[in-house]
Design a protein around this motif. Structure first.
Motif, PDB file in Angstrom:
ATOM      1  N   UNK A  29       0.797  -0.991   0.158  1.00 12.04           N
ATOM      2  CA  UNK A  29      -0.213  -0.128   0.087  1.00 12.04           C
ATOM      3  C   UNK A  29       1.006   1.194  -0.068  1.00 12.04           C
ATOM      4  N   UNK A  30       1.330   0.734  -0.178  1.00 12.02           N
ATOM      5  CA  UNK A  30       3.441   2.433   0.198  1.00 12.02           C
ATOM      6  C   UNK A  30       2.917   2.705  -0.905  1.00 12.02           C
ATOM      7  N   UNK A  31       2.698   2.994  -2.133  1.00 13.24           N
ATOM      8  CA  UNK A  31       1.935   3.739  -3.213  1.00 13.24           C
ATOM      9  C   UNK A  31       0.713   4.947  -3.079  1.00 13.24           C
ATOM     10  N   UNK A  32       0.019   3.842  -2.735  1.00 16.68           N
ATOM     11  CA  UNK A  32      -1.938   4.351  -2.539  1.00 16.68           C
ATOM     12  C   UNK A  32      -1.403   5.417  -1.297  1.00 16.68           C
ATOM     13  N   UNK A  33      -0.408   4.729  -0.126  1.00 19.26           N
ATOM     14  CA  UNK A  33      -0.512   5.711   0.616  1.00 19.26           C
ATOM     15  C   UNK A  33       0.586   7.035   0.860  1.00 19.26           C
ATOM     16  N   UNK A  34       1.234   6.928  -0.279  1.00 16.26           N
ATOM     17  CA  UNK A  34       1.927   8.177  -0.768  1.00 16.26           C
ATOM     18  C   UNK A  34       0.777   9.410  -1.174  1.00 16.26           C
ATOM     19  N   UNK A  35       0.362   8.665  -2.378  1.00 17.93           N
ATOM     20  CA  UNK A  35      -1.087   9.218  -2.949  1.00 17.93           C
ATOM     21  C   UNK A  35      -1.378  10.496  -1.779  1.00 17.93           C
ATOM     22  N   UNK A  36      -1.819   8.831  -1.493  1.00 14.94           N
ATOM     23  CA  UNK A  36      -3.009   9.673   0.021  1.00 14.94           C
ATOM     24  C   UNK A  36      -2.164  11.041   0.284  1.00 14.94           C
TER      25      UNK A  36
END
Length: 231
Positions: free
Chosen positions: A138-145
């Motif tokens: 979920x790293x990419x989703x977390x960064x975008x969040x």
């Protein structure tokens, strides 16, 4: 006392009830109070606005759907929350476009923005670097969040310092509480489980929603004058 004031008191009461349910570990009470709370906030919008706008309702419903994740006990509930929050924050960019006016800053405005954005930038990178590995896939989703929150808060602050209207203040306060709530959510889920963080989230998230509704129902007035310059 009119219905709007009673509804505000009821919302305040529900915030307290969900906190008490959490403190005394009455999960059914806390969960139901939380659901009724967010429904009440949406009702508050309908009862307070002079003109119901479909886009406003969609934004509020997306946040409500995100809160339904409390009914899920699977490990994917946090992913569900993150996705709904990302969708909601993308929709909020419309309000930044809608509120945009030519920026007119004095030296104090520039100093305030530089200082605030610098501190927030440090917090943003410290939080992401701490959460990056624990978030795993979920790293990419977390960064975008986190990035969406970063942009919304800074631009929201830019609009408030530029306009200094009640409407721009409500948006800034809403984003400030969304930032607190979501940063604490990610830290609690991925980095360090904390009783205190969970309790603070129960306060910050509904406050963010109430401030957002106040933003939606407030007329747009330009208040910046020489008297307030440098405030």
């Amino acid at each position: 006392m009119d219905g709007k004031k009673l509804l505000k008191l009821f919302i305040s009461f529900l915030i307290i009830v969900q906190i008490l349910g959490f403190v005394f570990q009455y999960d059914l009470l806390s969960t139901n109070a939380k659901l009724i709370l967010y429904i009440s906030i949406i009702i508050f919008y309908f009862s307070s606005t002079k003109r119901v706008r479909v886009f406003h309702v969609i934004v509020l419903l997306v946040f409500l759907v995100g809160e339904l994740a409390v009914f899920y006990t699977t490990k994917n509930s946090i992913e569900f929350q993150m996705i709904t929050h990302v969708i909601a924050y993308i929709l909020l960019f419309y309000f930044l476009y809608y509120n945009h006016k030519s920026f007119v800053y004095n030296s104090r405005d520039v100093f305030t923005l530089l200082l605030g954005s610098s501190l927030y930038t440090v917090i943003f990178f410290m939080a992401y670097l701490s959460l990056r590995d624990p978030m795993g896939e979920l790293q990419l989703l977390g960064f975008f969040h986190l990035l969406l929150l970063y942009i919304l808060l800074i631009v929201g602050a830019m609009h408030y310092i530029n306009i200094r209207s009640e409407k721009s203040l409500w948006f800034f306060l809403a984003m400030l509480n969304f930032v607190f709530s979501d940063f604490m959510l990610l830290i609690d889920r991925f980095y360090l489980r904390s009783y205190e963080l969970e309790m603070l989230m129960l306060i910050c998230k509904p406050l963010a929603m109430v401030f957002l509704v106040n933003y939606l129902i407030t007329k747009s007035l330009f208040l910046k004058t020489e008297e307030f310059e440098g405030f």
